[in-house]
Structures are given as C-alpha cells and as structure tokens.
Motif scaffolding. Structure first.
Motif, PDB file in Angstrom:
ATOM      1  N   SER A  20       7.428 -56.729 -10.976  1.00 31.19           N
ATOM      2  CA  SER A  20       7.720 -55.515 -11.743  1.00 31.19           C
ATOM      3  C   SER A  20       8.293 -54.482 -10.798  1.00 31.19           C
ATOM      4  N   SER A  21       8.986 -53.552 -11.376  1.00 33.38           N
ATOM      5  CA  SER A  21       9.580 -52.505 -10.558  1.00 33.38           C
ATOM      6  C   SER A  21       8.499 -51.601 -10.012  1.00 33.38           C
ATOM      7  N   PRO A  22       8.548 -51.285  -8.714  1.00 35.60           N
ATOM      8  CA  PRO A  22       7.544 -50.370  -8.188  1.00 35.60           C
ATOM      9  C   PRO A  22       7.586 -49.053  -8.940  1.00 35.60           C
ATOM     10  N   SER A  23       8.807 -48.696  -9.391  1.00 39.13           N
ATOM     11  CA  SER A  23       8.894 -47.404 -10.056  1.00 39.13           C
ATOM     12  C   SER A  23       8.245 -47.435 -11.418  1.00 39.13           C
ATOM     13  N   SER A  24       7.938 -48.652 -11.902  1.00 39.12           N
ATOM     14  CA  SER A  24       7.297 -48.665 -13.211  1.00 39.12           C
ATOM     15  C   SER A  24       5.776 -48.789 -13.087  1.00 39.12           C
ATOM     16  N   ALA A 218      20.066 -53.311  -7.897  1.00 36.31           N
ATOM     17  CA  ALA A 218      18.799 -53.057  -8.604  1.00 36.31           C
ATOM     18  C   ALA A 218      17.638 -52.986  -7.609  1.00 36.31           C
ATOM     19  N   THR A 219      17.649 -53.882  -6.629  1.00 31.49           N
ATOM     20  CA  THR A 219      16.589 -53.868  -5.606  1.00 31.49           C
ATOM     21  C   THR A 219      16.588 -52.532  -4.876  1.00 31.49           C
ATOM     22  N   ILE A 220      17.779 -52.076  -4.529  1.00 36.81           N
ATOM     23  CA  ILE A 220      17.877 -50.811  -3.784  1.00 36.81           C
ATOM     24  C   ILE A 220      17.375 -49.655  -4.656  1.00 36.81           C
ATOM     25  N   LEU A 221      17.778 -49.656  -5.912  1.00 33.87           N
ATOM     26  CA  LEU A 221      17.317 -48.571  -6.803  1.00 33.87           C
ATOM     27  C   LEU A 221      15.785 -48.565  -6.885  1.00 33.87           C
ATOM     28  N   ARG A 222      15.212 -49.762  -6.894  1.00 38.67           N
ATOM     29  CA  ARG A 222      13.745 -49.830  -6.998  1.00 38.67           C
ATOM     30  C   ARG A 222      13.061 -49.364  -5.725  1.00 38.67           C
ATOM     31  N   ASN A 223      13.796 -49.379  -4.627  1.00 35.03           N
ATOM     32  CA  ASN A 223      13.192 -48.930  -3.369  1.00 35.03           C
ATOM     33  C   ASN A 223      13.024 -47.411  -3.300  1.00 35.03           C
ATOM     34  N   TRP A 224      13.693 -46.702  -4.192  1.00 35.70           N
ATOM     35  CA  TRP A 224      13.558 -45.239  -4.168  1.00 35.70           C
ATOM     36  C   TRP A 224      12.077 -44.896  -4.347  1.00 35.70           C
ATOM     37  N   PRO A 225      11.532 -44.016  -3.515  1.00 34.75           N
ATOM     38  CA  PRO A 225      10.068 -43.861  -3.520  1.00 34.75           C
ATOM     39  C   PRO A 225       9.490 -43.094  -4.702  1.00 34.75           C
ATOM     40  N   TYR A 226      10.307 -42.376  -5.436  1.00 33.54           N
ATOM     41  CA  TYR A 226       9.744 -41.548  -6.508  1.00 33.54           C
ATOM     42  C   TYR A 226       9.995 -42.199  -7.863  1.00 33.54           C
ATOM     43  N   PRO A 227       8.996 -42.200  -8.726  1.00 33.55           N
ATOM     44  CA  PRO A 227       9.141 -42.954  -9.972  1.00 33.55           C
ATOM     45  C   PRO A 227      10.101 -42.310 -10.969  1.00 33.55           C
ATOM     46  N   ASN A 228      10.830 -43.169 -11.657  1.00 35.04           N
ATOM     47  CA  ASN A 228      11.672 -42.779 -12.797  1.00 35.04           C
ATOM     48  C   ASN A 228      12.454 -41.484 -12.645  1.00 35.04           C
ATOM     49  N   PRO A 229      13.438 -41.448 -11.773  1.00 37.33           N
ATOM     50  CA  PRO A 229      14.259 -40.241 -11.664  1.00 37.33           C
ATOM     51  C   PRO A 229      14.940 -39.920 -12.996  1.00 37.33           C
ATOM     52  N   PRO A 274      19.827 -38.620  -5.172  1.00 37.62           N
ATOM     53  CA  PRO A 274      21.201 -38.607  -4.631  1.00 37.62           C
ATOM     54  C   PRO A 274      21.637 -40.019  -4.213  1.00 37.62           C
ATOM     55  N   ILE A 275      22.873 -40.359  -4.531  1.00 35.71           N
ATOM     56  CA  ILE A 275      23.364 -41.709  -4.215  1.00 35.71           C
ATOM     57  C   ILE A 275      24.782 -41.636  -3.642  1.00 35.71           C
ATOM     58  N   VAL A 276      25.038 -42.462  -2.638  1.00 38.36           N
ATOM     59  CA  VAL A 276      26.419 -42.648  -2.203  1.00 38.36           C
ATOM     60  C   VAL A 276      26.745 -44.135  -2.285  1.00 38.36           C
ATOM     61  N   ALA A 314      25.376 -51.151 -14.439  1.00 43.09           N
ATOM     62  CA  ALA A 314      24.480 -52.141 -15.056  1.00 43.09           C
ATOM     63  C   ALA A 314      23.098 -52.082 -14.403  1.00 43.09           C
ATOM     64  N   ALA A 315      23.078 -51.923 -13.084  1.00 42.41           N
ATOM     65  CA  ALA A 315      21.786 -51.864 -12.383  1.00 42.41           C
ATOM     66  C   ALA A 315      21.018 -50.608 -12.779  1.00 42.41           C
TER      67      ALA A 315
END
Ligand SMILES: O=C([O-])CC(=O)C(=O)O
Ligand SMILES: [Mg+2]
Length: 653
Positions: A20-24, A218-229, A274-276, A314-315
């Motif tokens: 599961s996504s850490p953010s979830s 998708a993996t990278i997005l899930r690595n963001w430390p704060y849930p559900n931006p 923020p994303i680049v 899509a991710a």
C-alpha cells in the motif's frame, strides 16, 4: 564481472513489495525519517521477502569505479528504468515523538516557544535555551538577521534555513511582512536563486523526477513524506520566468510558488508538493557546471517529453487522485499542448491562465481609470508566448462577455513577436497558439518594429511579455502616450511591462512615469518601488501595481481544493479575475491602484477562492454535498467566507 544493469536484472526476484502507499497509511505522519530504505552504504542488502537473495554490493561498487558517476545518476534501476524499493518508509507519529525528533521536524519545532509543560512532557528540557519567547520575539530576531544580510540571495538563504527548522516561524514572517519577504522568496530574488540553485543547494525540498526514472514515477510520488498533498506545482524548468531553460534548477520556482500558496492563501504547508521533471536542459552553462544537479544531457525532444508527461499525469492520478496540478514555466508550445491535453484532469497552467486572469483583473480596473471607453480600446502585446497569448485570450473573453462578437473582440489585439506584427501573410510558419490573433487586415504591409506597430495601430494599451529588458524604449512609451492623448484630454495610457524578474522588465516604473508625465496606468510582473517627483516644493508620489499571478493562483487553487472540484473550468479562471477586480478597498481606489496592496493578498485570496468555489458548483464540478451548499446559500457570502477563513493555515504558537 556483472554489469551494473545485470545486477539489477539478476536481482529482479527482489520484487517490489509495496502493498500500500505509505501516503495512504494513517499511522504515518510527517516526521524525521526513520528509514529502512535500501542503502548502498550497507555491505549486503536482503529482501525481507526473499532473505536469501542478497544484492552483490561489491559488484556494484566495482562497476561504479569503472563507469563515471554521472552514468549512475545516483539511483539504481533495472533495464526497464524501474527503481526497486524494498520497504515502506516508517515515520514516527507526532504523538510519539520526543526530544530532538521534535526539534528536527520543521513542522513540529516551535523554537523557543515551547511551553514549560511541553518541555517536560516531550523531554525538551535543556535542549533549547531556557527562555520562553513569543512568536513575535522570534520574528524580531529573524528580522534583525534578515536586515543584516547584504544581498537578497543571502536573505533568501537565511529565510530558507528558518523554513528548514521552523515552518510556522517562516510563514508568520512571510505573512506579517509580505511586502518585504515576498520579493525574497519569489520574484525577483527567486530568479537569481534558480540560476544558482545547484551551487546554493543544501537540502532537498521537492520531488526531483528525472526522465530516466519515468517507469518509477508512482514510487517517487509515494516517497514524499507528507500524506495526500492537495496541490503540486510542477515545472520542467524549460522556461523559468523570463530566464529561459534552467533545467532542474527551475525547481526553485515550484518551491517559491508553493510558499505563496501557504502565505497568500493559507494552504497548509504539509499539503503542498513542489516537483521538477528533469528532461535534460538546453542550458550550456548548466551542462558545463560540475555542480549542476540535473541530468547532464540535452533536453529530450517534445515527443519524448510528452510521453513523460503522460506518465507523470497517470502516476499522479494513481497515487494522489485528488491533487490539483499546477503547470508552471513550461516553454510555450508545451504549455499550450499540455493544458489542452489534460483539460479533463484537475490541473491548470499558471502562466497561461493565472497570468491571463491577473492581467484581465488589472485591465478591468485600468480601463475605468483610463478615460478611454472600453469600445475604443486597442491593445498591443509585445510578446506572443504562453503568457502573451494567455492574457490576450482572457481579455478577449472580457469583451465577448460584454456583447462584442468574437471577431470584434479579436480585432482589438495586435500581437508582436521578435519578427514584428503577427500577421497571416508574414511569410513564416506561425506557431499554432499565435494563429488566433494573427492579423489579416494589414493589406500586405508588414511591421517589423514595435515603433512601426504603434504608429500603425495607435493603441491605448501596451502589454509586455517579452522577457527582454528595456524593449519599451522612451520613443515607444512616448508614442503610446501620444496616441492616447490624440483621443482627448485627460486620457491615460495603460502600460504593463510584465516580464519577470526585474532584470527582464520591458521598462521601469520610473521610466514609465517620466516618459508619460505621470499619466501611465502601470503594472509590472515584479515589484517596483513607489516613485516621487519634485517640482519646486511640490512632491508627487506615484504608486506602481504588481500585476503578478500571485493575486490569482493561490485563491484559484484554494477554491478548487475546498470545493473539491474535479477540474478547473475556464469559467472558474475567468471568475477569479472578476473576483480580484472587485477586491479593492476605498484607500486603494483613492490611491489609483488596480490591484489590492500586497499586504491584503490574503484577503483577496479568500474572495477569489469563494467566487471560484461558487463557480465550481455552478459548473457542476464541485463534489461537495448539495446540503452544504444549501446551508451556505441561506446565509449568503458571509457563511462561506467565514468557513473558508476557518479552513486556512494561520501559524500561531
Ligand atoms: O513567477 C512569476 O512571478 C510570474 C510567472 O508565473 C512568470 O513570470 O512565469
Ligand atoms: Mg510562471
């Protein structure tokens, strides 16, 4: 010897065990990372799912010695560009954190404002100086430091270190001293920061997604430390402000814009991302700079960039389906292409739509002040990029909404680019986005300079979005004034040199006032100071306007998020402009301003957000329950305004 890639493939039995996504996960909260991530520094790494399958780190290291580090790019991936991670990151919840864990988490740290009880219950005794200070005293200390720094970039770095340590303090400073701080965390200073980003870099503040990692977004997005931006600002760095292609260094603009989402609209900092997207760069200075942090390769073709963008969108949909995506500072063709391609998604383009709306709002006010009736206005746009065409389209809508036909409205616009007036028969291949405003009434004549265009058109408004300092020369500005004066006494020219940062402004405020004898209605993208003229004992002070999309994007984003809108409709964008134009208070009107003072940007954002929310509902895109709307309607705007104010972040200790 195993090659680097064969390491990855042969270890493919270490399949990605993400359940599961850490953010979830609800237990997860923002905190100092206690990571069990794969680390190249440990000698052997085993998958918990197949403990026998160990990774041959020696082989990787041997390979690293043989190949250039640049080739390795700092992450491991297989032949297919898939980055495999083996564990979810575990975070300590705030309720369980104590001691230095708290002080090191910028969202929890309160500096010297921890109460005696907190110091005891959280094991902080002795870890911070014994004084108990208010937020205000902490702000005074920071202000003294900021004022003591010699350059704006140094001030930025100091502010940035506060942000890294104590987020509430950073935003308190920004909110309470917005006129002083905004130019430091945003345009113009952020332009210098972006240029030097790779040198100034001390810590990560964003998601850095390279095209080499396109299969792992998708993996990278899930690595963001704060849930559900709730919102991300994404750039590919290809056109940062008016500074051109800055590659991955452009990430500074995503960071700066999101700081304003929080300061100017009250979106919680934890909810911003923020994303680049690193697609390489055409910037030779970056490619030569040994410290450059991005991919050291030429920017990929537009076709490949588009595939990458499809994968990114899509991710986002997969990992953060409710997140609003703001496209920022993509080069023109891509900006238009992506906006059109993803129009059904929850996104908008700040440079086309945000700038369009903010200039429209200013233009509405300016027309009232100009003494030139709306139907007699003629606009010359110097610059036909994303912002130029975006603004022209928004202003055109203003005219069609006031009863002009599309053709009548379009006829008011004269777009000029580096080759001169944009006409259908100019003999070059016009970019698609320019065609809508290409003139057909020029009887075969072509006008190659701005002076020629002004002499031909006799405009009442001159808008600059060229990213070229000084193109509004004295003769250009005087010619504009003459063409307006010719229409009758007391008429005033509208002059908007909008390019950012200040080093790219088409003319300065002082020049505009001097060359028009004080009559110009002026707005610039970056902030100019007030200007005082002296005539004997008589001093007259003129006040500039900052026609920057910061008056629109925070409120537009906030309204979209709070309305739970499934997408951002064109009407929502137009509504943000109309709402902003109605925000001026008596003093601002008396001062002859066309935007609220920057100190009132938060008030303006609430009004913009409220009107955007109502519009989302009218357009059928708000997912809020109908009962909620019915309740608000009973009380008119008062209830909705109060509700919005209750939702927003206002840092206090
Ligand atoms: O960032 C700003 O100040 C305004 C803007 O979007 C740009 O110039 O691209
Ligand atoms: Mg921009």
């Amino acid at each position: 010897m195993a090659s680097y890639n064969s390491y990855s493939t042969s270890s493919s039995e270490l399949s990605t065990p993400r359940s599961s996504s850490p953010s979830s996960t609800t237990s997860r909260s923002s905190a100092t990372t206690v990571s069990k991530r794969m680390s190249l520094s440990s000698r052997r790494i085993s998958s918990p799912f197949n403990p026998m399958a160990a990774v041959d780190i020696e082989a990787i290291e041997a390979q690293m010695r043989m190949s250039s580090l640049d080739h390795l790019r700092g992450y491991a991936q297989d032949h297919f560009g898939v980055v495999k991670q083996y564990h979810e990151t575990e975070y300590t919840p705030k309720s369980q954190a104590a001691g230095y864990q708290i002080l090191r988490e910028p969202l929890w740290n309160r500096g010297t404002s921890f109460s005696p009880e907190e110091r005891v219950s959280k094991n902080l005794t002795g870890l911070v100086p014994h004084v108990l200070e208010s937020m205000d005293t902490q702000c005074q200390r920071a202000l003294r430091m900021i004022n003591s720094r010699g350059t704006n970039v140094d001030k930025y770095l100091y502010l940035s270190s506060i942000k890294a340590n104590n987020i509430d303090l950073f935003y308190r400073l920004l909110i309470d001293h917005v006129a002083q701080m905004m130019p430091l965390v945003y345009t113009p200073t952020i332009g210098d920061v972006c240029i030097q980003y790779s040198t100034l870099y001390t810590r990560p503040e964003a998601l850095y997604i390279s095209i080499k990692q396109r299969k792992s977004i998708a993996t990278i997005l899930r690595n963001w430390p704060y849930p559900n931006p709730s919102i991300c600002v994404v750039t590919d760095g290809s056109r940062i402000l008016g500074l051109g292609d800055l590659g991955v260094n452009g990430v500074g603009i995503s960071i700066g814009k999101l700081a304003l989402y929080t300061a100017a609209a009250g979106i919680h900092p934890e909810k911003t991302l923020p994303i680049v997207l690193d697609c390489g760069t055409a910037n030779e200075d970056n490619l030569r700079d040994p410290l450059y942090l991005g991919l050291r390769q030429k920017r990929v073709s537009p076709e490949v960039a588009l595939e990458f963008m499809d994968e990114f969108m899509a991710a986002v949909k997969e990992v953060y389906p409710n997140m609003l995506v703001q496209f920022e500072d993509f080069e023109t063709e891509k900006a238009f292409q992506y906006l059109d391609r993803y129009k059904k998604e929850k996104c908008f383009n700040d440079d086309i739509q945000g700038t369009g709306a903010v200039v429209l709002a200013g233009y509405m006010g300016a027309v009232n002040l100009s003494g030139v009736p709306m139907e007699d206005q003629k606009l010359v746009f110097m610059g036909a990029g994303s912002a130029g065409v975006g603004v022209a389209k928004q202003v055109m809508e203003y005219y069609t909404r006031r009863g002009l036909s599309e053709k009548e409205a379009r006829d008011k616009f004269y777009l000029v680019d580096t080759k001169g007036l944009v006409t259908m028969d100019r003999g070059d291949k016009l970019a698609q986005h320019k065609k809508i405003f290409a003139r057909t009434d020029n009887n075969g004549h072509q006008f190659s300079s701005l002076e020629d265009v002004i002499a031909y058109v006799k405009p009442t408004a001159l808008i600059g979005l060229t990213a070229t300092f000084g193109v509004f020369t004295e003769s250009v500005v005087r010619a504009l004034k003459m063409s307006v004066d010719a229409g009758g006494l007391g008429r005033r020219p509208i002059l908007f040199p909008l390019s950012n940062p200040l080093t790219k402004a088409e003319c300065t405020f002082e020049q505009a006032i001097t060359w028009t004898e004080g009559s110009a209605i002026f707005a610039s993208g970056s902030p100019f100071s007030a200007f005082t003229t002296k005539n004997g004992d008589m001093a007259t002070t003129y006040y500039p306007n900052q026609g920057n999309n910061v008056y629109v994007f925070p409120g537009l984003g906030l309204g979209t998020i709070l309305a739970k809108a499934s997408r951002v409709t064109d009407t929502m964008v137009y509504t943000s402009a109309a709402a902003l134009s109605g925000c001026l208070n008596k003093e601002e009107i008396r001062m002859g301003l066309i935007y609220p003072k920057i100190e009132r940007v938060r008030d303006a954002s609430v009004i913009v957000a409220r009107e955007v929310m109502k519009c989302a509902r009218r357009d059928g895109v708000s997912m809020l329950p109908e009962e909620t709307w019915v309740e608000w309607e009973e009380w008119g705007d008062v209830a909705l305004t109060a509700w919005i104010k209750k939702q927003v972040y206002d840092p206090k200790f």
